[in-house]
Design a protein around this motif. Sequence first.
Motif, PDB file in Angstrom:
ATOM      1  N   ASN A 128       0.850  -1.186   0.000  1.00 54.27           N
ATOM      2  CA  ASN A 128       0.000   0.000   0.000  1.00 54.27           C
ATOM      3  C   ASN A 128       0.887   1.238   0.000  1.00 54.27           C
ATOM      4  N   VAL A 130       1.038   5.446  -0.384  1.00 48.70           N
ATOM      5  CA  VAL A 130       0.319   6.722  -0.374  1.00 48.70           C
ATOM      6  C   VAL A 130       1.344   7.833  -0.186  1.00 48.70           C
ATOM      7  N   LYS A 134      -0.784  13.540   1.403  1.00 40.29           N
ATOM      8  CA  LYS A 134      -2.081  13.173   0.827  1.00 40.29           C
ATOM      9  C   LYS A 134      -3.180  13.315   1.869  1.00 40.29           C
ATOM     10  N   TYR A 136      -7.328  12.774   3.086  1.00 42.68           N
ATOM     11  CA  TYR A 136      -8.506  11.914   2.927  1.00 42.68           C
ATOM     12  C   TYR A 136      -9.580  12.376   3.904  1.00 42.68           C
ATOM     13  N   GLN A 190     -11.142  -2.567   2.638  1.00 46.42           N
ATOM     14  CA  GLN A 190     -11.585  -2.050   1.341  1.00 46.42           C
ATOM     15  C   GLN A 190     -12.590  -0.910   1.472  1.00 46.42           C
ATOM     16  N   ARG A 192     -11.592   2.542   1.712  1.00 51.58           N
ATOM     17  CA  ARG A 192     -11.118   3.667   0.897  1.00 51.58           C
ATOM     18  C   ARG A 192     -10.622   3.203  -0.460  1.00 51.58           C
ATOM     19  N   ASP A 193      -9.835   2.135  -0.478  1.00 56.25           N
ATOM     20  CA  ASP A 193      -9.287   1.613  -1.725  1.00 56.25           C
ATOM     21  C   ASP A 193      -9.627   0.139  -1.866  1.00 56.25           C
ATOM     22  N   ALA A 194     -10.080  -0.257  -3.049  1.00 59.80           N
ATOM     23  CA  ALA A 194     -10.355  -1.663  -3.313  1.00 59.80           C
ATOM     24  C   ALA A 194      -9.066  -2.465  -3.184  1.00 59.80           C
ATOM     25  N   ALA A 196      -7.434  -3.097  -0.410  1.00 56.38           N
ATOM     26  CA  ALA A 196      -6.567  -2.667   0.690  1.00 56.38           C
ATOM     27  C   ALA A 196      -7.285  -2.801   2.029  1.00 56.38           C
ATOM     28  N   SER A 217      -1.123  -0.965   7.100  1.00 53.63           N
ATOM     29  CA  SER A 217      -1.975  -1.221   5.936  1.00 53.63           C
ATOM     30  C   SER A 217      -1.277  -2.140   4.951  1.00 53.63           C
TER      31      SER A 217
END
Length: 248
Positions: A128, A130, A134, A136, A190, A192-194, A196, A217
Amino acid sequence: MTTTSTTVRAVERALEILLCFAKSPRELSLSEIAREVGLHKSTAHRLLLSLQSKGFVRRQTGSEKYILGWSVLELLGNVYLSDELTTLALPEMTKLRDETGETISLYIRSGIERIRIQAVESNEPIRNVVAIGKTYPLYVGASGKVLLAFADEAVVQEVLTREQIPSDFSRELQLQLDKIRVDGYAVSIQERDAGAAAMAAPVFGRNDECIAALSISGPVSRFTTDKMHQYVDALCTAAAWLTKMLSH
């Protein structure tokens, strides 16, 4: 008014414009910015042009609206490199990465968003990733929900209102936040992100204020529910160690 005082006032107004974006996670129009800071549109436009020339704001492609520019991220980069929290956390985060094999991140809350300020990436080829800086929303993902669970109720209500969260999801979110406060950590799969998954625990500073969320993560294929259960103690121990260091 002297030249010096005029210059100072212009700087103050420019900073007020930048702070508008801390209050809103979306792009803003000239009219919205002018109204927020109490300026004539012509004055706001002039200040925005100056900020744009230095890269602190930029116009959305094909739009009349503004968003923050990359110069803000450059400043943030210098902040996280020198900040006590990120410097202190790095050795413990590295230790946690080595123990779990997964990516370790540190998030802080900024308004109704979370920002990734430090990270130790997994050494696995599939991991993962990022970017530092960033942002969110707070209502999605383990780290966001940890920061939201231990924030003031006013912050929770602002998220529910500003994000226009439906009432049924609002009730479910409130139950999740209650559980996080009891358990002392959060898990997301899963959200926020598919593909993960993540888990996070709060880091407290002085006055028992939650100042960060420490997270693990990884891909769901490797970072399974069973794996997350195995790492609860390691995560909470690392977060507690950071709390102890920062609360002195």
